[in-house]
Design a protein around this motif. Sequence first.
Motif, PDB file in Angstrom:
ATOM      1  N   UNK A   2     -60.237  52.109 -38.147  1.00 28.59           N
ATOM      2  CA  UNK A   2     -58.835  51.895 -37.773  1.00 28.59           C
ATOM      3  C   UNK A   2     -58.724  51.287 -36.387  1.00 28.59           C
ATOM      4  N   UNK A   3     -59.615  51.711 -35.480  1.00 31.79           N
ATOM      5  CA  UNK A   3     -59.557  51.156 -34.126  1.00 31.79           C
ATOM      6  C   UNK A   3     -60.001  49.694 -34.120  1.00 31.79           C
ATOM      7  N   UNK A   4     -60.953  49.333 -35.005  1.00 33.88           N
ATOM      8  CA  UNK A   4     -61.368  47.935 -35.118  1.00 33.88           C
ATOM      9  C   UNK A   4     -60.218  47.083 -35.637  1.00 33.88           C
ATOM     10  N   UNK A   5     -59.509  47.617 -36.606  1.00 37.65           N
ATOM     11  CA  UNK A   5     -58.361  46.901 -37.185  1.00 37.65           C
ATOM     12  C   UNK A   5     -57.260  46.713 -36.130  1.00 37.65           C
ATOM     13  N   UNK A   6     -57.004  47.755 -35.341  1.00 37.77           N
ATOM     14  CA  UNK A   6     -55.989  47.663 -34.287  1.00 37.77           C
ATOM     15  C   UNK A   6     -56.407  46.642 -33.241  1.00 37.77           C
ATOM     16  N   UNK A   7     -57.694  46.628 -32.882  1.00 38.69           N
ATOM     17  CA  UNK A   7     -58.188  45.665 -31.906  1.00 38.69           C
ATOM     18  C   UNK A   7     -58.027  44.239 -32.437  1.00 38.69           C
ATOM     19  N   UNK A   8     -58.369  44.042 -33.710  1.00 36.89           N
ATOM     20  CA  UNK A   8     -58.236  42.706 -34.315  1.00 36.89           C
ATOM     21  C   UNK A   8     -56.778  42.254 -34.309  1.00 36.89           C
ATOM     22  N   UNK A   9     -55.870  43.130 -34.685  1.00 39.01           N
ATOM     23  CA  UNK A   9     -54.440  42.783 -34.694  1.00 39.01           C
ATOM     24  C   UNK A   9     -53.955  42.450 -33.280  1.00 39.01           C
ATOM     25  N   UNK A  10     -54.434  43.213 -32.304  1.00 37.66           N
ATOM     26  CA  UNK A  10     -54.073  42.967 -30.904  1.00 37.66           C
ATOM     27  C   UNK A  10     -54.563  41.585 -30.461  1.00 37.66           C
ATOM     28  N   UNK A  17     -49.601  34.309 -29.022  1.00 35.46           N
ATOM     29  CA  UNK A  17     -48.928  34.008 -27.744  1.00 35.46           C
ATOM     30  C   UNK A  17     -49.566  32.797 -27.062  1.00 35.46           C
ATOM     31  N   UNK A  18     -50.887  32.697 -27.135  1.00 39.01           N
ATOM     32  CA  UNK A  18     -51.567  31.547 -26.547  1.00 39.01           C
ATOM     33  C   UNK A  18     -51.194  30.262 -27.279  1.00 39.01           C
ATOM     34  N   UNK A  19     -51.064  30.324 -28.591  1.00 32.28           N
ATOM     35  CA  UNK A  19     -50.621  29.151 -29.349  1.00 32.28           C
ATOM     36  C   UNK A  19     -49.214  28.742 -28.935  1.00 32.28           C
ATOM     37  N   UNK A  20     -48.350  29.712 -28.665  1.00 31.92           N
ATOM     38  CA  UNK A  20     -47.003  29.408 -28.172  1.00 31.92           C
ATOM     39  C   UNK A  20     -47.067  28.663 -26.843  1.00 31.92           C
ATOM     40  N   UNK A  21     -47.960  29.118 -25.948  1.00 34.47           N
ATOM     41  CA  UNK A  21     -48.113  28.454 -24.651  1.00 34.47           C
ATOM     42  C   UNK A  21     -48.624  27.028 -24.838  1.00 34.47           C
ATOM     43  N   UNK A  57     -51.113  30.645 -40.368  1.00 33.73           N
ATOM     44  CA  UNK A  57     -52.235  31.370 -40.953  1.00 33.73           C
ATOM     45  C   UNK A  57     -52.425  32.736 -40.325  1.00 33.73           C
ATOM     46  N   UNK A  58     -52.311  32.806 -38.999  1.00 31.04           N
ATOM     47  CA  UNK A  58     -52.443  34.086 -38.302  1.00 31.04           C
ATOM     48  C   UNK A  58     -51.301  35.004 -38.711  1.00 31.04           C
ATOM     49  N   UNK A  59     -50.079  34.470 -38.738  1.00 30.76           N
ATOM     50  CA  UNK A  59     -48.921  35.284 -39.122  1.00 30.76           C
ATOM     51  C   UNK A  59     -49.033  35.777 -40.565  1.00 30.76           C
ATOM     52  N   UNK A  60     -49.518  34.922 -41.457  1.00 30.77           N
ATOM     53  CA  UNK A  60     -49.700  35.329 -42.850  1.00 30.77           C
ATOM     54  C   UNK A  60     -50.698  36.473 -42.959  1.00 30.77           C
ATOM     55  N   UNK A  61     -51.730  36.442 -42.123  1.00 32.58           N
ATOM     56  CA  UNK A  61     -52.724  37.514 -42.134  1.00 32.58           C
ATOM     57  C   UNK A  61     -52.129  38.810 -41.578  1.00 32.58           C
TER      58      UNK A  61
END
Length: 87
Positions: A2-10, A17-21, A57-61
């Motif tokens: 679960x912590x790996x999944x949370x880290x990946x989502x983070x 956010x970087x893509x927005x920049x 693609x990121x949002x779909x995931x």
Amino acid sequence: MASERAFEREQLALLTRQLDQINRQVEDLSAQPTQVRGRYHFDYPRLREDLQRVRAGVQDYLTPQRAQPRDPTPMLGEYRDEQEPSP
């Protein structure tokens, strides 16, 4: 797990956010007047389309809409656009 999944989502949220920049920088660059028009120029619209594909693609995931895998759209690449010489 679960912590790996949370880290990946983070990390993927950070990537979004970087893509927005990057997209804001591309918008700023593409709005600049071009001093000298050569035979080649950078194809900003194509880059924006590819950035949007990556972001989607990121949002779909992160927020899947359906359980079935989707058929991804290929990236365009090749950001140099050749201009025909003026007569």
